[in-house]
Design a protein around this motif. Structure first.
Motif, mmCIF file in Angstrom:
data_model
loop_
_atom_site.group_PDB
_atom_site.id
_atom_site.type_symbol
_atom_site.label_atom_id
_atom_site.label_comp_id
_atom_site.label_asym_id
_atom_site.label_seq_id
_atom_site.Cartn_x
_atom_site.Cartn_y
_atom_site.Cartn_z
ATOM 1 N N ASN A 142 21.292 -15.249 25.704
ATOM 2 C CA ASN A 142 20.477 -16.333 26.243
ATOM 3 C C ASN A 142 20.255 -16.216 27.748
ATOM 4 O O ASN A 142 19.365 -16.862 28.300
ATOM 5 C CB ASN A 142 21.145 -17.677 25.969
ATOM 6 N N SER A 143 21.063 -15.407 28.426
ATOM 7 C CA SER A 143 20.948 -15.288 29.875
ATOM 8 C C SER A 143 19.988 -14.170 30.251
ATOM 9 O O SER A 143 20.229 -13.009 29.933
ATOM 10 C CB SER A 143 22.322 -15.001 30.494
ATOM 11 N N MET A 144 18.920 -14.526 30.951
ATOM 12 C CA MET A 144 17.931 -13.525 31.322
ATOM 13 C C MET A 144 18.545 -12.470 32.248
ATOM 14 O O MET A 144 18.311 -11.266 32.089
ATOM 15 C CB MET A 144 16.742 -14.199 31.999
ATOM 16 N N ARG A 145 19.340 -12.898 33.206
ATOM 17 C CA ARG A 145 19.909 -11.957 34.176
ATOM 18 C C ARG A 145 20.948 -11.036 33.543
ATOM 19 O O ARG A 145 20.872 -9.813 33.682
ATOM 20 C CB ARG A 145 20.551 -12.720 35.345
ATOM 21 N N SER A 146 21.910 -11.637 32.849
ATOM 22 C CA SER A 146 23.060 -10.865 32.374
ATOM 23 C C SER A 146 22.842 -10.201 31.019
ATOM 24 O O SER A 146 23.381 -9.116 30.770
ATOM 25 C CB SER A 146 24.293 -11.773 32.267
ATOM 26 N N ASP A 147 22.088 -10.857 30.136
ATOM 27 C CA ASP A 147 21.976 -10.378 28.758
ATOM 28 C C ASP A 147 20.684 -9.631 28.466
ATOM 29 O O ASP A 147 20.554 -9.019 27.403
ATOM 30 C CB ASP A 147 22.084 -11.560 27.779
ATOM 31 N N VAL A 148 19.731 -9.703 29.383
ATOM 32 C CA VAL A 148 18.431 -9.067 29.130
ATOM 33 C C VAL A 148 18.084 -8.060 30.222
ATOM 34 O O VAL A 148 17.895 -6.868 29.951
ATOM 35 C CB VAL A 148 17.314 -10.130 29.002
ATOM 36 N N VAL A 149 17.992 -8.524 31.462
ATOM 37 C CA VAL A 149 17.575 -7.642 32.559
ATOM 38 C C VAL A 149 18.576 -6.511 32.769
ATOM 39 O O VAL A 149 18.197 -5.334 32.863
ATOM 40 C CB VAL A 149 17.382 -8.447 33.855
ATOM 41 N N GLU B 177 22.267 -17.644 36.397
ATOM 42 C CA GLU B 177 21.871 -16.688 35.359
ATOM 43 C C GLU B 177 20.361 -16.545 35.203
ATOM 44 O O GLU B 177 19.893 -15.833 34.312
ATOM 45 C CB GLU B 177 22.489 -17.094 34.015
ATOM 46 N N GLN B 178 19.595 -17.210 36.028
ATOM 47 C CA GLN B 178 18.142 -17.109 35.930
ATOM 48 C C GLN B 178 17.648 -15.824 36.589
ATOM 49 O O GLN B 178 18.237 -15.335 37.549
ATOM 50 C CB GLN B 178 17.489 -18.328 36.558
ATOM 51 N N ALA B 179 16.576 -15.284 36.059
ATOM 52 C CA ALA B 179 15.973 -14.070 36.613
ATOM 53 C C ALA B 179 14.530 -13.992 36.147
ATOM 54 O O ALA B 179 14.119 -14.680 35.212
ATOM 55 C CB ALA B 179 16.743 -12.831 36.168
ATOM 56 N N GLU B 180 13.768 -13.145 36.804
ATOM 57 C CA GLU B 180 12.371 -12.952 36.415
ATOM 58 C C GLU B 180 12.303 -12.305 35.037
ATOM 59 O O GLU B 180 13.029 -11.352 34.747
ATOM 60 C CB GLU B 180 11.662 -12.069 37.440
ATOM 61 N N VAL B 181 11.426 -12.805 34.210
ATOM 62 C CA VAL B 181 11.294 -12.282 32.842
ATOM 63 C C VAL B 181 10.599 -10.918 32.889
ATOM 64 O O VAL B 181 9.500 -10.800 33.439
ATOM 65 C CB VAL B 181 10.483 -13.256 31.961
ATOM 66 N N PRO B 182 11.206 -9.877 32.309
ATOM 67 C CA PRO B 182 10.625 -8.522 32.372
ATOM 68 C C PRO B 182 9.563 -8.310 31.291
ATOM 69 O O PRO B 182 9.660 -7.413 30.450
ATOM 70 C CB PRO B 182 11.845 -7.625 32.147
ATOM 71 N N THR B 183 8.525 -9.127 31.324
ATOM 72 C CA THR B 183 7.528 -9.122 30.258
ATOM 73 C C THR B 183 6.807 -7.784 30.113
ATOM 74 O O THR B 183 6.338 -7.444 29.018
ATOM 75 C CB THR B 183 6.490 -10.230 30.511
ATOM 76 N N SER B 184 6.705 -7.022 31.179
ATOM 77 C CA SER B 184 5.966 -5.763 31.120
ATOM 78 C C SER B 184 6.821 -4.593 30.616
ATOM 79 O O SER B 184 6.293 -3.503 30.368
ATOM 80 C CB SER B 184 5.414 -5.405 32.499
#
Length: 233
Positions: A177-184, A205-212
């Motif tokens: 669920n964490s954009m910074r830690s679990d996705v980016v 834990e917020q971060a820019e969504v890496p949509t590209s």
């Protein structure tokens, strides 16, 4: 040619079970206790600053959060915070540590389904004792091929874990669920990064969504995970 997906990592807090809402409730209680000394917004700013500052000392989790509340209470009252307020904050932290685990929808079914075809890992950060307690109470522990409780989730952390348990980051996926830690961070390591929004997200834990990024995916909940993995695999 892309590597075949062989290893799936799951975050724990607010991905498999509820967590952040207990922090939010305790923050509201903290604001009530200190209402005579600071307005709500200023108090939350000071608390967040203390949490960020103290991560390097206490790490992530309830114990560090409790100490940050106490530190903030001392600061905003200029060392005049009553002892009973300190005691109430300690008790609030203890209550959080004793709170029963409540699984999020589709958590068990998603892990069980994925485990039939892939190696599954739990990769979480926070206080070791508390994370072990939550995993034991969740009843999910036996479903994982490996459990890693780390101090921080970085690209290097994911690369090391997926090299150790699987076929490297390129053949791995991280879900959380964490954009910074679990996705980016996993994407930076070369993994697939799958975001499953929870609704309540700690500002840190917020971060820019890496949509590209071609390895970014988002699901409304874990019920859609098997279909996504089938598509990628």
């Amino acid at each position: 040619m892309r590597d075949k997906l062989t290893t799936i990592g799951f975050d724990a807090d607010d991905t498999l079970w509820h967590n952040e809402r207990f922090f939010q409730l305790t923050q509201a209680y903290f604001a009530e206790l200190l209402a005579d000394h600071a307005d709500h917004d200023h108090l939350m700013e000071r608390l967040l600053a203390a949490e960020k500052r103290n991560i390097q000392h206490y790490g992530y989790g309830i114990k560090g959060f409790t100490l940050s509340m106490i530190e903030t209470a001392i600061e905003v009252t200029e060392d005049r915070v009553p002892a009973r307020v300190i005691r109430q904050l300690v008790e609030a932290g203890q209550e959080m540590l004793a709170h029963p685990i409540e699984l999020l929808p589709h958590a068990r079914e998603a892990i069980e389904a994925v485990a039939e075809t892939h190696k599954v890992l739990l990769i979480t950060k926070g206080d070791l004792i508390d994370q072990e307690r939550k995993l034991a109470q969740s009843g999910l522990g036996e479903l994982f091929d490996g459990v890693e409780i780390v101090s921080e989730k970085t690209a290097a952390t994911y690369a090391e874990i997926f090299d150790q348990y699987g076929d490297g980051p390129d053949a791995s996926m991280m879900i959380g669920n964490s954009m910074r830690s679990d996705v980016v961070a996993p994407i930076e390591a070369g993994c697939w990064g799958v975001h499953v929004p929870h609704g309540l997200v700690w500002e840190v834990e917020q971060a820019e969504v890496p949509t590209s990024n071609p390895r970014f995916r988002e699901l409304k909940d874990l019920g859609d995970l098997s279909a996504l993995i089938d598509q990628i695999s």
